[in-house]
Design a protein around this motif. Sequence first.
Motif, short mmCIF file in Angstrom:
data_model
loop_
_atom_site.label_atom_id
_atom_site.label_comp_id
_atom_site.label_asym_id
_atom_site.label_seq_id
_atom_site.Cartn_x
_atom_site.Cartn_y
_atom_site.Cartn_z
N HIS A 31 48.72 23.33 46.52
CA HIS A 31 48.20 22.01 46.18
C HIS A 31 48.74 21.57 44.81
CE1 HIS A 31 45.45 18.67 45.62
NE2 HIS A 31 45.05 19.19 44.47
N ARG A 32 48.73 22.49 43.86
CA ARG A 32 49.26 22.17 42.53
C ARG A 32 50.77 21.95 42.59
NH1 ARG A 32 45.94 26.06 38.21
NH2 ARG A 32 43.85 25.31 38.82
N ALA A 33 51.44 22.67 43.48
CA ALA A 33 52.89 22.49 43.62
C ALA A 33 53.21 21.08 44.08
CB ALA A 33 53.44 23.51 44.61
N VAL A 34 52.44 20.58 45.04
CA VAL A 34 52.66 19.22 45.56
C VAL A 34 52.25 18.18 44.53
CG1 VAL A 34 51.97 17.57 47.33
CG2 VAL A 34 52.43 19.95 47.96
N ARG A 35 51.11 18.38 43.92
CA ARG A 35 50.59 17.39 42.98
C ARG A 35 51.45 17.27 41.73
NH1 ARG A 35 44.74 18.43 40.53
NH2 ARG A 35 46.00 19.84 39.26
N ARG A 36 51.95 18.40 41.25
CA ARG A 36 52.71 18.41 40.00
C ARG A 36 54.22 18.50 40.21
NH1 ARG A 36 48.88 22.67 36.56
NH2 ARG A 36 46.89 21.63 37.03
N GLY A 52 48.91 28.83 35.07
CA GLY A 52 48.53 27.55 34.52
C GLY A 52 48.77 27.48 33.03
N LYS A 53 48.43 28.54 32.31
CA LYS A 53 48.65 28.58 30.87
C LYS A 53 50.13 28.64 30.55
CE LYS A 53 47.35 31.09 26.67
NZ LYS A 53 47.00 29.84 25.97
N ALA A 54 50.88 29.43 31.32
CA ALA A 54 52.32 29.58 31.08
C ALA A 54 53.05 28.24 31.28
CB ALA A 54 52.91 30.63 32.00
N VAL A 55 52.71 27.52 32.34
CA VAL A 55 53.35 26.25 32.61
C VAL A 55 52.95 25.20 31.59
CG1 VAL A 55 53.52 24.37 34.28
CG2 VAL A 55 53.59 26.73 35.07
N HIS A 56 51.66 25.22 31.20
CA HIS A 56 51.16 24.26 30.22
C HIS A 56 51.84 24.45 28.88
CE1 HIS A 56 48.42 21.59 28.13
NE2 HIS A 56 48.19 22.55 27.24
#
Length: 212
Positions: A24-29, A207-211
């Motif tokens: 879901h995060r892959a599609v959204r982001r 999430g932290k690594a990507v942020h």
Amino acid sequence: MTTETIVNFIQLTVTATCMVIALHRAVRRESREWVLLGLFYALFFMGDLYWSLMLAFYGKTPEYFYVSEIGWYSSYLFLDLLLRQLASDEEMEYHPKVLWIAPAFTVAMAVFYMQYGDFIVNAIVAVLMGFLLWRSIRGLVYSRAGSGNADNTGMRPLYWSMLAFCLIEYCEWTASCFMAREDVRMLYFAFDAAMTLVLILLIPALGKAVHE
């Protein structure tokens, strides 16, 4: 319902949930990193699913366990690709001597496991785990080496999670060599529960690594 069935069901549920979250995060982001993590969960889930279905229907581990192993070992490739995707060029070129612990450890464990299993399979696992341990250890050492390497401190939770993933897998594999003993069997289930926790932690860690 046996303890193993319950533990496997919990891990299946967690893995499927994490897969949905990651994709879901892959599609959204529109994030390649989340795609790779989602594919890892998908393949790991398929390996667990086949194993669990065999236990549920036949009450014993699969006779053709290669089906599960193909799923599990393929999932490691996506973890390796994920770490490669996130690493900077400077980090990729960083090679402290401590990194040789990774191949030395995986080769030694492969030699040990060859007493109980297939030579080729254990050799493949040694290579795959060697890469994962190499990248995880390098990332942790690089982030603490100073000289401006603090730019990847946000990656530390992911590297720690990957390192824990590898070591817990080895703990499970080692315990499975002595499953005839009841105390070791319960220890195996404890490691399996710890693996489920690590699978959950990969989500906030990425999430932290990507942020960052």
